[in-house]
Design an enzyme around this catalytic site. Sequence first.
Site, mmCIF file in Angstrom:
data_model
loop_
_atom_site.group_PDB
_atom_site.id
_atom_site.type_symbol
_atom_site.label_atom_id
_atom_site.label_comp_id
_atom_site.label_asym_id
_atom_site.label_seq_id
_atom_site.Cartn_x
_atom_site.Cartn_y
_atom_site.Cartn_z
ATOM 1 N N HIS A 277 -14.563 -4.809 13.680
ATOM 2 C CA HIS A 277 -13.424 -5.722 13.585
ATOM 3 C C HIS A 277 -13.814 -6.999 14.317
ATOM 4 C CE1 HIS A 277 -9.415 -7.462 13.969
ATOM 5 N NE2 HIS A 277 -9.757 -7.735 15.207
ATOM 6 N N ASN B 96 -15.210 0.393 8.146
ATOM 7 C CA ASN B 96 -15.995 -0.819 7.866
ATOM 8 C C ASN B 96 -16.726 -1.354 9.103
ATOM 9 O OD1 ASN B 96 -13.765 -1.920 9.153
ATOM 10 N ND2 ASN B 96 -13.436 -3.548 7.659
ATOM 11 N N TYR C 145 -2.895 -3.557 16.076
ATOM 12 C CA TYR C 145 -2.786 -3.919 14.655
ATOM 13 C C TYR C 145 -1.332 -4.151 14.226
ATOM 14 C CZ TYR C 145 -7.721 -2.899 13.599
ATOM 15 O OH TYR C 145 -9.097 -2.919 13.516
ATOM 16 N N GLU D 95 -6.061 -10.898 21.208
ATOM 17 C CA GLU D 95 -6.827 -9.649 21.155
ATOM 18 C C GLU D 95 -7.679 -9.439 22.405
ATOM 19 O OE1 GLU D 95 -7.099 -9.490 16.266
ATOM 20 O OE2 GLU D 95 -8.938 -9.688 17.435
HETATM 21 P P1 CMP Z 1 -9.917 -5.075 10.420
HETATM 22 O O1 CMP Z 1 -10.629 -6.386 10.503
HETATM 23 O O2 CMP Z 1 -10.112 -4.148 11.559
HETATM 24 O O3 CMP Z 1 -8.355 -5.353 10.247
HETATM 25 C C1 CMP Z 1 -7.496 -4.404 9.629
HETATM 26 C C2 CMP Z 1 -8.250 -3.313 8.939
HETATM 27 O O4 CMP Z 1 -7.509 -2.600 7.978
HETATM 28 C C3 CMP Z 1 -9.419 -3.887 8.188
HETATM 29 O O5 CMP Z 1 -10.403 -4.336 9.086
HETATM 30 C C4 CMP Z 1 -9.794 -2.718 7.290
HETATM 31 O O6 CMP Z 1 -10.675 -1.808 7.943
HETATM 32 C C5 CMP Z 1 -8.458 -2.006 7.078
HETATM 33 N N1 CMP Z 1 -7.967 -2.120 5.711
HETATM 34 C C6 CMP Z 1 -7.793 -1.115 4.844
HETATM 35 N N2 CMP Z 1 -7.320 -1.563 3.680
HETATM 36 C C7 CMP Z 1 -7.195 -2.900 3.789
HETATM 37 C C8 CMP Z 1 -6.753 -3.933 2.907
HETATM 38 N N3 CMP Z 1 -6.345 -3.688 1.650
HETATM 39 N N4 CMP Z 1 -6.759 -5.205 3.369
HETATM 40 C C9 CMP Z 1 -7.153 -5.488 4.636
HETATM 41 N N5 CMP Z 1 -7.576 -4.556 5.507
HETATM 42 C C10 CMP Z 1 -7.602 -3.262 5.090
#
Ligand code: CMP
Length: 141
Positions: free
Chosen positions: A116, A113, A50, A127
């Site tokens: 990814h 969530n 990340y 990735e």
């Molecule tokens: P992901 O697609 O795994 O990429 C980065 C992750 O950061 C995202 O999913 C969310 O789970 C987390 N995240 C938390 N807060 C935010 C935000 N404000 N914007 C984007 N991603 C967020």
Amino acid sequence: GVQRTLSIAKPDAVSKNVIGEIYSRFEKAGLRIVAAKMLRLSREQAEGFYAEHKGRPFFPALIDFMTSGPVTVQVLEGEGAVLQNRELMGATNPKEAAPGTIRADFAESIDANAVHGSDSEESAAREIAFFFSTSELCERV
Ligand code: CMP
């Protein structure tokens, strides 16, 4: 054209025992899993994966969450796989995710969530290479 994309079932999805249901969504949509493994990310791995989010306010919580338990990482292959996977996942914030999407059905919060998915073909290439060597990507028929 045929693309590959990287998918992660996050610690919340593994903990809820729904990785099979998530794989089923991919398969029912016509995506093929061409590589897969379960692992617990180290902090170094999570921060490297990340890296583009380093400095964002949510970065420390993201790293804490992604290292809190095992994840599965898988490579999905199919026609327009990057966009198709993003449509299956739904919006990043599950409160905004369309009904019937993975995040609407399995996710609790923007951090937890469920999944990814790569956001572009360029991200997908980076990735996929982060987790898999080319010899681990299996030809599917
Ligand atoms: P992901 O697609 O795994 O990429 C980065 C992750 O950061 C995202 O999913 C969310 O789970 C987390 N995240 C938390 N807060 C935010 C935000 N404000 N914007 C984007 N991603 C967020």
